[in-house]
Design a protein around this motif. Structure first.
Motif, PDB file in Angstrom:
ATOM      1  N   SER A  93       0.800  -1.196  -0.043  1.00  0.00           N
ATOM      2  CA  SER A  93      -0.038   0.073  -0.171  1.00  0.00           C
ATOM      3  C   SER A  93       0.972   1.394  -0.050  1.00  0.00           C
ATOM      4  O   SER A  93       0.301   2.229  -0.548  1.00  0.00           O
ATOM      5  CB  SER A  93      -0.799   0.050   1.156  1.00  0.00           C
ATOM      6  N   TYR A 145      -5.102   1.308  -3.257  1.00  0.00           N
ATOM      7  CA  TYR A 145      -5.717   0.921  -2.293  1.00  0.00           C
ATOM      8  C   TYR A 145      -6.673   1.924  -1.471  1.00  0.00           C
ATOM      9  O   TYR A 145      -7.712   1.366  -1.180  1.00  0.00           O
ATOM     10  CB  TYR A 145      -4.614   1.040  -1.012  1.00  0.00           C
ATOM     11  N   TYR A 146      -6.732   3.253  -1.830  1.00  0.00           N
ATOM     12  CA  TYR A 146      -7.710   4.213  -1.460  1.00  0.00           C
ATOM     13  C   TYR A 146      -8.912   3.740  -2.461  1.00  0.00           C
ATOM     14  O   TYR A 146      -9.957   3.750  -1.984  1.00  0.00           O
ATOM     15  CB  TYR A 146      -7.224   5.566  -1.619  1.00  0.00           C
ATOM     16  N   ASP A 147      -8.509   3.668  -3.606  1.00  0.00           N
ATOM     17  CA  ASP A 147      -9.491   3.507  -4.663  1.00  0.00           C
ATOM     18  C   ASP A 147     -10.749   2.233  -4.241  1.00  0.00           C
ATOM     19  O   ASP A 147     -11.777   2.043  -4.084  1.00  0.00           O
ATOM     20  CB  ASP A 147      -9.317   3.523  -5.962  1.00  0.00           C
ATOM     21  N   ASN A 170     -10.327   0.247  -1.333  1.00  0.00           N
ATOM     22  CA  ASN A 170     -10.818   0.079  -0.159  1.00  0.00           C
ATOM     23  C   ASN A 170     -12.036   1.363   0.370  1.00  0.00           C
ATOM     24  O   ASN A 170     -13.113   1.010   0.975  1.00  0.00           O
ATOM     25  CB  ASN A 170      -9.682   0.083   1.035  1.00  0.00           C
ATOM     26  N   VAL A 171     -11.526   2.516  -0.038  1.00  0.00           N
ATOM     27  CA  VAL A 171     -12.697   3.505   0.253  1.00  0.00           C
ATOM     28  C   VAL A 171     -13.882   3.458  -0.940  1.00  0.00           C
ATOM     29  O   VAL A 171     -15.079   3.583  -0.586  1.00  0.00           O
ATOM     30  CB  VAL A 171     -11.771   4.853   0.415  1.00  0.00           C
ATOM     31  N   PRO A 189      -0.954   3.743   3.705  1.00  0.00           N
ATOM     32  CA  PRO A 189      -2.202   4.065   3.081  1.00  0.00           C
ATOM     33  C   PRO A 189      -3.418   2.840   3.579  1.00  0.00           C
ATOM     34  O   PRO A 189      -4.399   3.206   3.244  1.00  0.00           O
ATOM     35  CB  PRO A 189      -1.821   4.012   1.560  1.00  0.00           C
ATOM     36  N   SER A 239      -6.846   3.970   4.599  1.00  0.00           N
ATOM     37  CA  SER A 239      -7.983   3.656   3.786  1.00  0.00           C
ATOM     38  C   SER A 239      -9.137   3.070   4.934  1.00  0.00           C
ATOM     39  O   SER A 239     -10.303   3.549   4.709  1.00  0.00           O
ATOM     40  CB  SER A 239      -7.801   2.736   2.841  1.00  0.00           C
ATOM     41  N   ILE A 290     -10.423   5.965   6.977  1.00  0.00           N
ATOM     42  CA  ILE A 290     -11.280   6.682   6.473  1.00  0.00           C
ATOM     43  C   ILE A 290     -12.561   5.975   6.222  1.00  0.00           C
ATOM     44  O   ILE A 290     -13.782   6.820   6.410  1.00  0.00           O
ATOM     45  CB  ILE A 290     -10.789   7.046   4.862  1.00  0.00           C
ATOM     46  N   CYS A 291     -12.567   4.860   5.873  1.00  0.00           N
ATOM     47  CA  CYS A 291     -13.975   4.140   5.789  1.00  0.00           C
ATOM     48  C   CYS A 291     -14.812   4.079   7.242  1.00  0.00           C
ATOM     49  O   CYS A 291     -15.874   4.392   7.390  1.00  0.00           O
ATOM     50  CB  CYS A 291     -13.831   2.696   5.599  1.00  0.00           C
TER      51      CYS A 291
END
Ligand SMILES: NC(=O)c1ccc[n+]([C@@H]2O[C@H](COP(=O)([O-])OP(=O)(O)OC[C@H]3O[C@@H](n4cnc5c(N)ncnc54)[C@H](O)[C@@H]3O)[C@@H](O)[C@H]2O)c1
Ligand SMILES: O=c1ccn([C@@H]2O[C@H](COP(=O)(O)OP(=O)(O)O[C@H]3O[C@H](CO)[C@H](O)[C@H](O)[C@H]3O)[C@@H](O)[C@H]2O)c(=O)[nH]1
Length: 351
Positions: A94, A101-103, A105-106, A152, A156, A159-160
């Motif tokens: 990550s 990863y952000y795309d 997972n979030v 990250p 991520s 953020i979730c």
């Protein structure tokens, strides 16, 4: 409200997801499973069905970010609640592929939430992570420990959790349980189902198991200069069957706990990398070779759970330890030296 009976499992072909499917089928749930097989294989479902002795349910190959495809699944099936496992999970990679990863997972979580809302589904068990505590220091960490993600992947998930908390604050129809899993490991005791990562294992236990079975020469120990008792990283390993039992029990509590609730899932015991090597060597009856290499980016020295909140809330405690984890992981690896895909065809030439 009655407990949910039809469960959508995202990431159901993965390590935790596939064991969760067995646990839920064993307890009479109906399942709808989605997975894009980006880090797993559909072969897991044949194993799930062999263990459970019944059809695993409807299985769809799709990316949870693909809202039209996901929506079609909700159109077709009456879903009561969702277990959301689909994500990328490796701290090290990550740091090199943060956007991916952000795309996944979030973006995957928001796509799922939107689709659930459009179909009137508001009960969710979210697979979060201890990694979000970051470098929080020594000793057991409770849920009030401030999150300080250092990679990250962990960010991520944090953020979730923020998104889910905000949604629950604003919309009273939601019930969300965030389970901060420490380190699930081991395998189903049948030896049919286990951890079968694609490519080089990122996690410790499957790497050790592949060394033990002769697929890899030696374990790289990522750093022996951490401020821990033997210099190697300390984690709280939780047997996969304990992990999925807790997820199943979480479903019972969705009905009586509206809003957002966050629980640690861990055993409350820290084991170093060298402890794991020793326990696995005992399980397989020979020393697991290893070499110390530089630290892995994104790693922290220690993560151990204070898991008393979930015990108080649900009366649930894990019943298995590191010896059980290593025994079951070895049983699976010995019976499936090359994983699900080709264990019958390829001989174990190195041992
Ligand atoms: N294994 C651990 O140590 C650990 C610890 C804490 C939390 N978790 C969390 O638990 C969850 C499951 O972890 P795991 O160990 O089973 O990982 P895994 O990689 O074995 O399983 C994840 C599954 O999700 C699928 N997937 C990934 N992206 C997807 C997408 N966009 N759409 C549909 N499917 C997708 C993969 O193909 C895979 O089958 C993850 O959310 C992870 O962050 C894992
Ligand atoms: O080949 C390896 C693999 C790992 N390790 C070490 O073993 C420990 C555990 O590493 P894992 O990769 O198995 O687990 P992580 O704690 O890094 O991460 C895992 O657990 C987290 C929660 O603690 C996350 O949720 C994440 O998804 C999941 O991969 C760490 O000290 C790591 O440095 C090695 O020495 N060699």
């Amino acid at each position: 409200m009655s407990p949910p009976s039809t469960i959508l499992v995202t990431g159901g072909a993965g390590f935790i997801g596939s064991h969760a499917c067995v646990e839920l089928l064993d307890h009479g749930y109906e399942l709808i499973v989605v997975d894009d097989y980006s880090s797993s294989t559909p072969q897991a479902f044949a194993r799930v069905e062999r263990i459970a002795g019944r059809f695993a349910g409807a299985v769809y190959e799709l990316d949870v970010r693909d809202r039209p495809a996901l929506s079609a699944v909700f159109d077709r099936h009456p879903v009561d609640a969702v277990l959301h496992f689909a994500a990328y999970k490796a701290a090290g990679p990550s740091t090199r592929r943060p956007v991916e990863y952000y795309d996944t997972n979030v973006g995957g979580t928001t796509a799922l939430l939107r689709t659930m809302h459009e179909h009137g589904v508001h009960q969710l068990v979210f697979s979060s992570t201890a990694a979000l505590y970051g470098d929080a220091g020594h000793g057991p960490l409770d849920e009030a420990t401030p999150a300080r993600p250092v990679n990250p992947y962990a960010a991520s998930k944090w953020i979730c959790e923020h998104i889910l908390a905000d949604v629950c604050r604003r919309c009273p129809e939601y019930t969300v349980l965030c389970l901060r899993c420490f380190n699930p490991a081991g395998a189903h005791p049948s030896g049919l189902l286990g951890e079968d990562p694609r490519g080089t294992p990122g996690n410790l236990l499957p790497y050790v198991a592949q060394v033990a079975v002769g697929r890899r020469e030696r374990l790289p120990v990522f750093g022996a200069d951490y401020p821990t008792r033997d210099g190697t990283g300390i984690r709280d390993y939780l047997h996969i069957m304990d992990t999925v039992e807790a997820h199943r029990i979480a479903l019972d509590h969705l009905a009586d706990e509206p809003g957002l609730h966050v629980y640690n899932l861990g055993a409350g015991r820290g084991s170093s990398v060298l402890d794991v090597v020793a326990a696995f060597s005992a399980a397989c009856g020979r020393p697991v070779p290893y070499e110390v290499v530089p630290r892995r980016p994104g790693d922290v020295p220690e993560l151990v759970a204070d898991a008393s909140a979930v015990a108080r809330a649900w009366g649930w405690r894990p019943t298995r330890d590191l010896t059980d984890i290593c025994r079951d992981a070895w049983h699976f690896q010995r019976l499936n030296p090359h994983g699900y895909t080709d264990s019958a065809r390829r001989p174990n030439t190195k041992r």
